[in-house]
Design an enzyme around this catalytic site. Structure first.
Site, PDB file in Angstrom:
ATOM      1  N   HIS A 328       9.197   0.391  -2.564  1.00  0.00           N
ATOM      2  CA  HIS A 328       9.108  -0.453  -1.379  1.00  0.00           C
ATOM      3  C   HIS A 328       7.502   0.041  -0.757  1.00  0.00           C
ATOM      4  O   HIS A 328       6.804  -0.141   0.096  1.00  0.00           O
ATOM      5  CB  HIS A 328       9.479   1.064  -0.242  1.00  0.00           C
ATOM      6  N   GLY A 329       6.957   0.706  -1.683  1.00  0.00           N
ATOM      7  CA  GLY A 329       5.413   1.160  -1.277  1.00  0.00           C
ATOM      8  C   GLY A 329       5.096   1.610  -2.361  1.00  0.00           C
ATOM      9  O   GLY A 329       5.364   3.360  -2.653  1.00  0.00           O
TER      10      GLY A 329
END
Length: 491
Positions: A328-329
């Protein structure tokens, strides 16, 4: 280009649809596919034309690797080596664009170094089209694919309804549909269903998610600036983000499925009322379904799944969720979020092991269900805080306030009491209304009849529904003044 922009709604989508069916109805299916690929690349390049070369190069490379893996009968003895090479290059590309600065910053922190790397702009959708193609290579190695021409492969990767933020699709879901002659013919039922679903998704984004963003931004920005939040302020900020993220991402998923249906293509579902879940295991079966499926099939099961005993099972769950958080990041907040869900899944599985032979004789069934839902939902809300926060320190500050460990009122001036509550007390109505909506009302897929469970309010292509959807569409269009990105574009 954004689904919630006037350019997309009034220019791009109608033009692409009309030309596509005009070509398809004349039997020129290869030309229709070419048109759709070209339109999808234009859609992607609208954000930054410079990155068109990246996605096209990625497709060319992975198609070539896939061809080699599909030549299983021609004497290739190094198919595993070819697969490893293909996956390594894909992940290296993703790591460079998405994680290089994160790794360098943490390396400098460990060794007190001063290595400098120019800021790298994250190409749009690189996580989604990389994972999609990695899955294709693995399936080709497993002899679960057959060889397709390059044009069909390009459409599989770039099909614009799912290109930017998913769902993450499999070749076996998409390729047979692209080869089906019926998808090139105008289908009134699919078009009506697709338009209804698109408008419902657009309403989620414009009328709900974007409205909640005001409250979310004020709370998290205040925490970043060191403002001490009262417990109710912190809870409203966390709950607002909980619903903002859901209606933003599920709205995008609805629009993606709806737009695909206009072309006669069925995309897999990504959401099925996840906030109704009674445990974390069920939550991950309902939330971002295609990502959960990818992590299960290509990370958890290859690690051994549950085949090697309980300890290895829990270890594999933790590794899978940590990687899911990192996907996700590039930040410790995402890794911590993944770790929190990994721990919750382990606890959930362990609880099931301990109670599987014991019936619950102590609480009425409805009370037990209510407690299970409340525990699950509360855990999800707490985890979303660190998912949204810019740093662990900010998340810790909000968590402390949520738990009542911060003052109920800061004498120097509280964010909500001095501003937000007095001017925007409607946040209370938002939270209560949306909680009831996600628990009681059918979801949009049920409303349009793609999932069971909404017989009384199911969409039908008749005059009444046409009027209702038209009114909703008009209301949404009149409120599309401030176009905002979808939250999952960042991932």
């Amino acid at each position: 280009m954004l689904f919630n922009s006037y350019a997309f709604v009034f220019l791009f989508l109608p033009t692409v649809c009309l030309v596509y069916f005009w070509i398809g109805n004349r039997g020129h299916h290869r030309v229709a596919v070419s048109w759709l690929v070209g339109a999808s690349l234009f859609f992607y390049g609208w954000w930054n034309p410079a990155y068109l070369g990246l996605i096209m190069g990625s497709m060319l490379f992975n198609y070539a690797i896939g061809v080699q893996l599909n030549h299983r009968a021609s004497g290739h003895s190094n198919r595993k080596l070819i697969l490893v090479f293909g996956i390594t290059l894909n992940l290296a590309l993703l790591a460079y664009y998405k994680y290089a600065n994160f790794f360098v910053d943490n390396f400098n922190l460990v060794i007190s170094g001063n290595i400098h790397l120019e800021s790298i702009v994250l190409p749009l959708a690189i996580s989604f089209f990389t994972f999609q193609q990695v899955a294709y290579l693995i399936d080709a190695y497993r002899e679960e694919t057959r060889e397709y021409n390059f044009l069909q492969y390009c459409l599989f990767v770039t099909f614009f309804p799912q290109l930017i933020a998913g769902p993450i699709v499999h070749h076996k879901e998409m390729m047979p549909q692209f080869l089906d002659d019926s998808c090139y013919q105008y289908n009134p039922k699919k078009v009506a269903t697709g338009l209804c679903l698109f408008i419902l998704g657009l309403a989620k984004k414009v009328l709900i998610a974007d409205e909640l963003s005001v409250y979310v931004s004020q709370v998290f920005t205040a925490a970043e600036q060191g403002v001490v939040l009262a417990p109710i302020e912190a809870w409203y900020g966390a709950l607002s983000y909980t619903f903002q993220l859901y209606f933003d991402f599920s709205g995008y998923a609805d629009m993606a499925i709806g737009v695909a249906l206009l072309f006669g293509i069925s995309l897999p579902f990504n959401f099925n009322s996840p906030y109704k879940s009674l445990n974390i295991i069920e939550f991950w079966r309902r939330w971002h379904i295609t990502l959960s499926r990818f992590l299960r099939d290509y990370v958890y099961i290859p690690l051994g799944g549950n085949r090697l005993g309980s300890f290895r099972r829990y270890q594999n769950l933790l590794i899978t969720m940590l990687l899911g958080g990192l996907w996700h990041g590039a930040g410790w907040t995402f890794i911590i979020w993944g770790g929190m869900h990994g721990v919750m899944l382990v606890v959930n599985h362990q609880w099931h092991q301990l109670t599987r032979f014991k019936a619950n004789y102590y609480l009425p069934r409805q009370v037990s269900i209510g407690i299970s839902w409340l525990i699950t939902f509360t855990c999800v809300v707490f985890a979303w805080v660190v998912f949204r926060a810019e740093s662990l320190e900010v998340a810790m500050q909000i968590w402390k306030s949520m738990l009542g460990l911060s003052p109920f009122y800061d004498s120097s001036g509280s964010l909500f009491y001095n501003d937000l509550f007095r001017k925007h007390f409607s946040v209370t109505k938002w939270i209560l209304g949306l909680t009831v909506a996600v628990l009681v009302l059918p979801n949009s897929l049920q409303i349009v009849g793609l999932l069971p469970g909404a017989d009384k309010v199911r969409f039908r292509a008749n005059f009444v529904w046409a009027v209702l959807i038209s009114i909703l569409a008009l209301h949404v269009i009149l409120n599309m003044n401030n176009v905002s990105e979808f939250l999952y574009f960042r991932f």
